[in-house]
Design an enzyme around this catalytic site. Structure first.
Site, PDB file in Angstrom:
ATOM      1  N   HIS A 141      47.069  42.746  36.876  1.00  0.00           N
ATOM      2  CA  HIS A 141      48.056  42.397  35.847  1.00  0.00           C
ATOM      3  C   HIS A 141      49.057  43.533  35.762  1.00  0.00           C
ATOM      4  O   HIS A 141      48.979  44.519  36.508  1.00  0.00           O
ATOM      5  CB  HIS A 141      47.364  42.132  34.504  1.00  0.00           C
ATOM      6  CG  HIS A 141      46.428  43.223  34.085  1.00  0.00           C
ATOM      7  ND1 HIS A 141      46.851  44.497  33.788  1.00  0.00           N
ATOM      8  CD2 HIS A 141      45.080  43.240  33.954  1.00  0.00           C
ATOM      9  CE1 HIS A 141      45.821  45.242  33.473  1.00  0.00           C
ATOM     10  NE2 HIS A 141      44.718  44.517  33.572  1.00  0.00           N
ATOM     11  N   GLY A 156      49.391  45.916  33.856  1.00  0.00           N
ATOM     12  CA  GLY A 156      48.816  47.252  33.662  1.00  0.00           C
ATOM     13  C   GLY A 156      48.511  47.912  35.007  1.00  0.00           C
ATOM     14  O   GLY A 156      48.855  49.075  35.239  1.00  0.00           O
ATOM     15  N   HIS A 157      47.885  47.147  35.923  1.00  0.00           N
ATOM     16  CA  HIS A 157      47.602  47.711  37.255  1.00  0.00           C
ATOM     17  C   HIS A 157      48.905  48.032  37.976  1.00  0.00           C
ATOM     18  O   HIS A 157      49.012  49.051  38.663  1.00  0.00           O
ATOM     19  CB  HIS A 157      46.839  46.697  38.120  1.00  0.00           C
ATOM     20  CG  HIS A 157      45.485  46.333  37.610  1.00  0.00           C
ATOM     21  ND1 HIS A 157      45.200  45.107  37.064  1.00  0.00           N
ATOM     22  CD2 HIS A 157      44.335  47.041  37.575  1.00  0.00           C
ATOM     23  CE1 HIS A 157      43.925  45.057  36.725  1.00  0.00           C
ATOM     24  NE2 HIS A 157      43.373  46.225  37.009  1.00  0.00           N
ATOM     25  N   GLY A 201      44.129  54.179  34.453  1.00  0.00           N
ATOM     26  CA  GLY A 201      44.736  53.822  33.167  1.00  0.00           C
ATOM     27  C   GLY A 201      44.099  54.586  32.015  1.00  0.00           C
ATOM     28  O   GLY A 201      42.883  54.790  31.996  1.00  0.00           O
ATOM     29  N   GLU A 202      44.945  54.979  31.062  1.00  0.00           N
ATOM     30  CA  GLU A 202      44.410  55.645  29.854  1.00  0.00           C
ATOM     31  C   GLU A 202      43.634  54.659  28.988  1.00  0.00           C
ATOM     32  O   GLU A 202      42.903  55.069  28.098  1.00  0.00           O
ATOM     33  CB  GLU A 202      45.560  56.258  29.047  1.00  0.00           C
ATOM     34  CG  GLU A 202      46.070  57.547  29.654  1.00  0.00           C
ATOM     35  CD  GLU A 202      47.285  58.102  28.938  1.00  0.00           C
ATOM     36  OE1 GLU A 202      47.779  57.462  27.977  1.00  0.00           O
ATOM     37  OE2 GLU A 202      47.766  59.162  29.364  1.00  0.00           O
ATOM     38  N   GLN A 247      36.374  56.573  30.767  1.00  0.00           N
ATOM     39  CA  GLN A 247      36.285  56.588  32.235  1.00  0.00           C
ATOM     40  C   GLN A 247      37.187  57.680  32.800  1.00  0.00           C
ATOM     41  O   GLN A 247      36.796  58.450  33.679  1.00  0.00           O
ATOM     42  CB  GLN A 247      36.709  55.211  32.785  1.00  0.00           C
ATOM     43  CG  GLN A 247      36.921  55.184  34.283  1.00  0.00           C
ATOM     44  CD  GLN A 247      37.170  53.788  34.808  1.00  0.00           C
ATOM     45  OE1 GLN A 247      36.241  53.003  34.962  1.00  0.00           O
ATOM     46  NE2 GLN A 247      38.420  53.456  35.115  1.00  0.00           N
ATOM     47  N   VAL A 253      49.314  49.590  29.133  1.00  0.00           N
ATOM     48  CA  VAL A 253      50.392  48.588  29.077  1.00  0.00           C
ATOM     49  C   VAL A 253      49.902  47.450  28.190  1.00  0.00           C
ATOM     50  O   VAL A 253      48.754  47.015  28.294  1.00  0.00           O
ATOM     51  CB  VAL A 253      50.729  48.073  30.491  1.00  0.00           C
ATOM     52  CG1 VAL A 253      51.823  47.017  30.437  1.00  0.00           C
ATOM     53  CG2 VAL A 253      51.168  49.237  31.373  1.00  0.00           C
ATOM     54  N   SER A 306      41.981  42.447  32.653  1.00  0.00           N
ATOM     55  CA  SER A 306      41.619  41.262  33.461  1.00  0.00           C
ATOM     56  C   SER A 306      40.734  40.323  32.660  1.00  0.00           C
ATOM     57  O   SER A 306      40.633  39.145  32.961  1.00  0.00           O
ATOM     58  CB  SER A 306      40.880  41.697  34.731  1.00  0.00           C
ATOM     59  OG  SER A 306      41.665  42.610  35.445  1.00  0.00           O
ATOM     60  N   ARG A 307      40.057  40.862  31.637  1.00  0.00           N
ATOM     61  CA  ARG A 307      39.141  40.021  30.857  1.00  0.00           C
ATOM     62  C   ARG A 307      39.886  39.143  29.850  1.00  0.00           C
ATOM     63  O   ARG A 307      39.297  38.195  29.328  1.00  0.00           O
ATOM     64  CB  ARG A 307      38.121  40.891  30.122  1.00  0.00           C
ATOM     65  CG  ARG A 307      37.149  41.589  31.079  1.00  0.00           C
ATOM     66  CD  ARG A 307      36.024  42.274  30.338  1.00  0.00           C
ATOM     67  NE  ARG A 307      34.947  42.637  31.236  1.00  0.00           N
ATOM     68  CZ  ARG A 307      34.771  43.854  31.766  1.00  0.00           C
ATOM     69  NH1 ARG A 307      35.604  44.821  31.464  1.00  0.00           N
ATOM     70  NH2 ARG A 307      33.769  44.095  32.568  1.00  0.00           N
TER      71      ARG A 307
HETATM   72  O1  PAF Z   1      38.648  50.772  36.071  1.00  0.00           O
HETATM   73  C1  PAF Z   1      38.213  50.047  36.982  1.00  0.00           C
HETATM   74  O2  PAF Z   1      38.785  48.993  37.313  1.00  0.00           O
HETATM   75  C2  PAF Z   1      36.926  50.446  37.696  1.00  0.00           C
HETATM   76  O3  PAF Z   1      36.026  51.046  36.825  1.00  0.00           O
HETATM   77  C3  PAF Z   1      37.188  51.336  38.905  1.00  0.00           C
HETATM   78  C4  PAF Z   1      37.782  52.670  38.504  1.00  0.00           C
HETATM   79  C5  PAF Z   1      38.117  50.625  39.884  1.00  0.00           C
HETATM   80  C6  PAF Z   1      35.857  51.624  39.624  1.00  0.00           C
HETATM   81  O4  PAF Z   1      35.248  50.461  40.059  1.00  0.00           O
END
Ligand code: PAF
Length: 286
Positions: free
Chosen positions: A34, A36-37, A147-148, A153, A176, A186-187
């Site tokens: 999306h 954001g990516h 992404g923040e 993570q 975003v 994505s969810r």
């Molecule tokens: O943020 C994500 O989409 C996942 O956790 C990642 C960093 C691609 C690892 O599978």
């Protein structure tokens, strides 16, 4: 755009670029891309000569009762979007390519992976740390963009890169949002129309937290205001609201005296949404 489904193929592509002195940026994703990516991709393009996007739904970061089977996927659409962004190569391995013949070596960042979402999702961050390490080792990027939105993570990956002396620069990119403020994820497509409408409560509660912090530094009051804003969404099952030190994610009590991050985990039916915002005190400690 080169599409590589094996580790060997992406290594060859990257080796040729590096031979020419080009820098390489990696954007790790689980696909179903999306906006954001795509903002991560644009950031990587701005930072590096070449950009690799990995698309891999990593099974080891999903718990037994989580949504691995129903996680949305659309590889052809992902490839079209990445081509349109001018991505140089996509690394799209299958599970066998990533894990066949692999033993039980894993990467764990204990301090940051056992708290907050890590406590709610045992094993999740170990799966993330391990697959991100594998991706770094396979692709060998100079920089990697995350992404923040996935704040914990990102903090864990920064810690891991620091602790293990990995030679990659980790870049955090701002969340975003949809026009109504819902963080892109994505969810989101799995939310029912009613839950999609209610999900704006997350961003509203984060804004309420920042507004509240302008008039009080009392963390209990800020927490109360966040929960009251979330309660306006009748189907929101609040799994956690945390206000933590923005840098270390350490617990806070008493008053807000420095930047803190509000971390939300909220469930609507089968869909778990997360969101975050760094809030600043109106009177920072000197
Ligand atoms: O943020 C994500 O989409 C996942 O956790 C990642 C960093 C691609 C690892 O599978």
């Amino acid at each position: 755009m080169q599409i590589c489904s094996t580790k060997g193929a992406i290594r060859d592509v990257v080796r040729d670029w590096k031979r020419n002195g080009e820098t390489v940026g990696l954007v790790p994703t689980m696909g179903f891309l999306h906006e954001g990516h795509l903002s991560l991709v644009r950031r990587a393009k701005a930072e590096c000569d070449r950009v690799v996007v990995s698309v891999f739904v990593n099974p080891t970061q999903f718990g037994p009762n989580e949504d691995l089977e129903t996680y949305p996927r659309d590889e052809q659409r992902d490839l079209r979007l990445l081509e349109a962004e001018g991505v140089d190569a996509v690394f799209m391995p299958d599970v066998d390519e990533m894990y066949a013949g692999v033993g039980d070596t894993h990467v764990e960042v204990p301090g940051l992976s056992g708290i907050l979402q890590g406590a709610l999702r045992p094993g999740h961050f170990r799966g993330v740390a391990t697959v991100v390490t594998k991706l770094f080792n396979i692709v060998g990027p100079d920089k990697a963009v995350f992404g923040e939105k996935d704040y914990q993570q990102l903090a864990m990956i920064r810690q891991m890169v620091n602790d293990l002396d990995m030679s990659v620069e980790v870049i955090g990119n701002p969340t975003v949002r949809e026009p109504d403020g819902l963080a892109m994820s994505s969810r989101n497509v799995r939310l029912s129309p009613d839950h999609r409408a209610q999900a704006v409560a997350l961003n509203r509660s984060l804004k309420a937290a920042q507004d509240c912090a302008l008039s009080t530094s009392d963390l209990t009051e800020i927490d109360r205001v966040i929960r009251a804003a979330l309660a306006k969404a009748p189907d929101a099952e609040v799994r956690s609201v945390d206000i933590r030190d923005a840098k270390t994610l350490a617990e806070l009590s008493g008053n807000l005296v420095a930047d803190a991050v509000v971390l939300l985990v909220v469930r609507f039916g089968p869909v778990v949404l997360i969101d975050q915002k760094v809030i600043s005190p109106s009177h920072p400690a000197p």
